[in-house]
Design an enzyme around this catalytic site. Structure first.
Site, short mmCIF file in Angstrom:
data_model
loop_
_atom_site.label_atom_id
_atom_site.label_comp_id
_atom_site.label_asym_id
_atom_site.label_seq_id
_atom_site.Cartn_x
_atom_site.Cartn_y
_atom_site.Cartn_z
N ARG A 160 -8.32 5.14 8.77
CA ARG A 160 -8.08 3.70 8.66
C ARG A 160 -7.57 3.15 10.00
NH1 ARG A 160 -5.40 3.31 2.53
NH2 ARG A 160 -7.15 4.38 1.53
N ARG A 163 2.29 5.26 7.99
CA ARG A 163 1.09 4.44 8.17
C ARG A 163 0.35 4.97 9.39
NH1 ARG A 163 0.05 -0.75 6.10
NH2 ARG A 163 2.23 -0.95 5.48
N GLU A 171 4.60 3.03 -1.60
CA GLU A 171 3.41 3.36 -2.40
C GLU A 171 2.93 4.78 -2.11
OE1 GLU A 171 -1.30 2.57 -2.41
OE2 GLU A 171 -0.08 0.85 -1.81
N SER A 178 -2.37 4.83 -6.10
CA SER A 178 -2.94 3.58 -6.58
C SER A 178 -4.13 3.93 -7.45
CB SER A 178 -3.37 2.72 -5.40
OG SER A 178 -3.91 1.49 -5.83
N ARG A 204 0.84 11.29 2.76
CA ARG A 204 2.05 10.45 2.71
C ARG A 204 3.10 11.01 1.76
NH1 ARG A 204 1.94 3.95 1.68
NH2 ARG A 204 1.02 3.95 3.77
#
Length: 420
Positions: free
Chosen positions: A257, A272, A344, A347, A383
């Protein structure tokens, strides 16, 4: 992609969904106008072609001036048919482009609003009582598990090395996730991480957030940010058999990403980053089974979070923060002691028929075919190391290993700082 018939029959529902997402409602009227124009153009094309065929049948029976007049009329009609066909094709192209604009229709019950308007469904586990709090990077560096300095030296900002127990911990999380998925009946899959534009577009990742995606221009391929993308394309343009229940896959892949627009956010450590590993659940199911399947995916995610023994909460994500493909999304967020906030970790999204329509994934039903529903959910990712290190830290900088992961770390119960 939405069902055009549904837009015709209930445009107000689509407008309400767009409005709830904070997106333009004008596209609904534009779609309806383009659809009407397409049908009108097709009707005119078919009328002219039928007249052309009728004249063609009269010519062999005619002679003299009558035949010449018919031939002249046929030439005129031929030109008109070609013009009408071109006009119909142009309108169809416009309709096809517009049909990719609206996001999926938000399901009833989804909270209204934006990023901060989620609803907390439940909170599980107690937050650790820590006198001294070290963040995951300090702990990871002490364990010689995370090396962001050399990651930046080799690849740039937001890259890292996982070394020693860090590498083992990541592999442990992912292997536990894959084992959990297999026990639940998922087929494990190692997916490609480069996909064609039509697959990336079909999953809805080339819309508003296209700047998050890495593209290899020379090859016209995209690096995936989740194995959801290749798994959604796995059955593209196929008719699948769901008579025995959903088709479930667990994809293991590297993910990439760009994190465009996130400069200054979570730049420390590995929260991140540009590259990470992930095990992603993906399900193809019947439309009417999608809500129940969504609950099952969330249940497997919570099973994994219980296994790594971190406090977490489940939130119902608001309409304005869903992403274009999701009709409903639940996030699981772990407690982050160093920042006293929730982070988070997982998801899960119900994409209803949105992706399947774009990618042509169907099942047989009622003598014909119909689009299936697609759903996805994270079962483990890099993560998670952040939450494990911070929530299981001990006063001396060592870290207790959750029981479910010990087998993947040589039976260690505690990871101790390296003093050399």
């Amino acid at each position: 992609m939405l069902d055009l018939r549904q837009i015709r029959e209930d445009p107000d529902r689509v407008r309400a969904s767009q409005r709830a997402r904070g997106e333009s409602v004008d596209v609904v009227d534009q779609l309806l106008a383009a659809d009407e124009s397409r049908r009108s153009s097709l009707s005119e094309f078919e009328r002219l072609r039928a007249e052309q065929k009728s004249l063609g049948k009269l010519i062999p029976q005619a002679s003299g001036d009558e035949k010449q007049a018919l031939l002249a009329k046929t030439r005129e009609l031929s030109a008109a048919v070609k013009a009408a066909e071109a006009a119909a094709a142009e309108v169809q192209q416009r309709l096809d482009e517009l049909s990719l604009v609206p996001s999926n229709i938000v399901l009833d019950g989804v909270p209204a609003g934006g990023e901060d308007d989620y609803v907390v469904l439940r909170e599980v586990g107690g937050k650790p009582a820590l006198n001294t709090v070290r963040d995951h990077l300090e702990l990871g560096e002490g364990l010689r598990a995370i090396d962001t300095e050399r990651g930046a030296k080799v690849s740039g900002a937001r890259f890292y090395f996982l070394t020693g127990v860090g590498a083992q911990l990541e592999l442990g999380i992912l292997n536990l996730a894959l084992s959990t998925a297999v026990e639940a009946g998922f087929t494990p899959v190692i997916t490609p991480t480069l996909v064609r534009p039509e697959v990336m577009r079909g999953t809805g990742f080339l819309g508003a957030h296209a700047d998050e995606v890495y593209r290899l221009e020379a090859d016209d391929l995209y690096l995936v940010g989740t194995s959801e993308v290749p798994l959604a394309g796995y059955h593209a343009d196929e008719i699948v058999d769901l008579s025995d229940g959903p088709l479930r896959y667990a994809g293991w892949s590297a993910c990439y990403r760009r994190e465009a627009g996130s400069y200054g956010k979570d730049t420390r450590g590995i929260i991140r980053v540009h590259q990470f590993q992930k095990v992603e659940m993906f399900s193809y199911c019947r439309q009417e089974d999608a809500v129940d399947e969504h609950a099952r995916l969330l249940g497997w995610e919570e099973q994994m979070l219980a296994a790594i023994e971190v406090p977490y909460r489940v939130i119902d994500v608001a309409a304005g923060d869903l992403g274009s493909s999701a009709a409903r999304k639940f996030d699981c967020e772990a407690w982050l002691p160093s920042q006293s906030r929730w982070l988070e970790l997982t998801s899960t999204s119900n994409c209803t028929t949105f992706q399947a329509r774009r990618l042509g994934v169907r099942e047989r039903a009622d003598g014909g075919t119909r689009p299936v529903a697609t759903l996805n959910g994270t079962l483990g990712t890099t993560r998670w190391i952040v939450a494990i290190l911070e929530n299981h830290q001990l006063p001396d900088g060592s870290v207790r290993v959750p029981e479910a992961l010990r087998a993947y770390l040589g039976g260690r119960e505690v990871l101790e700082p390296v003093t050399r």
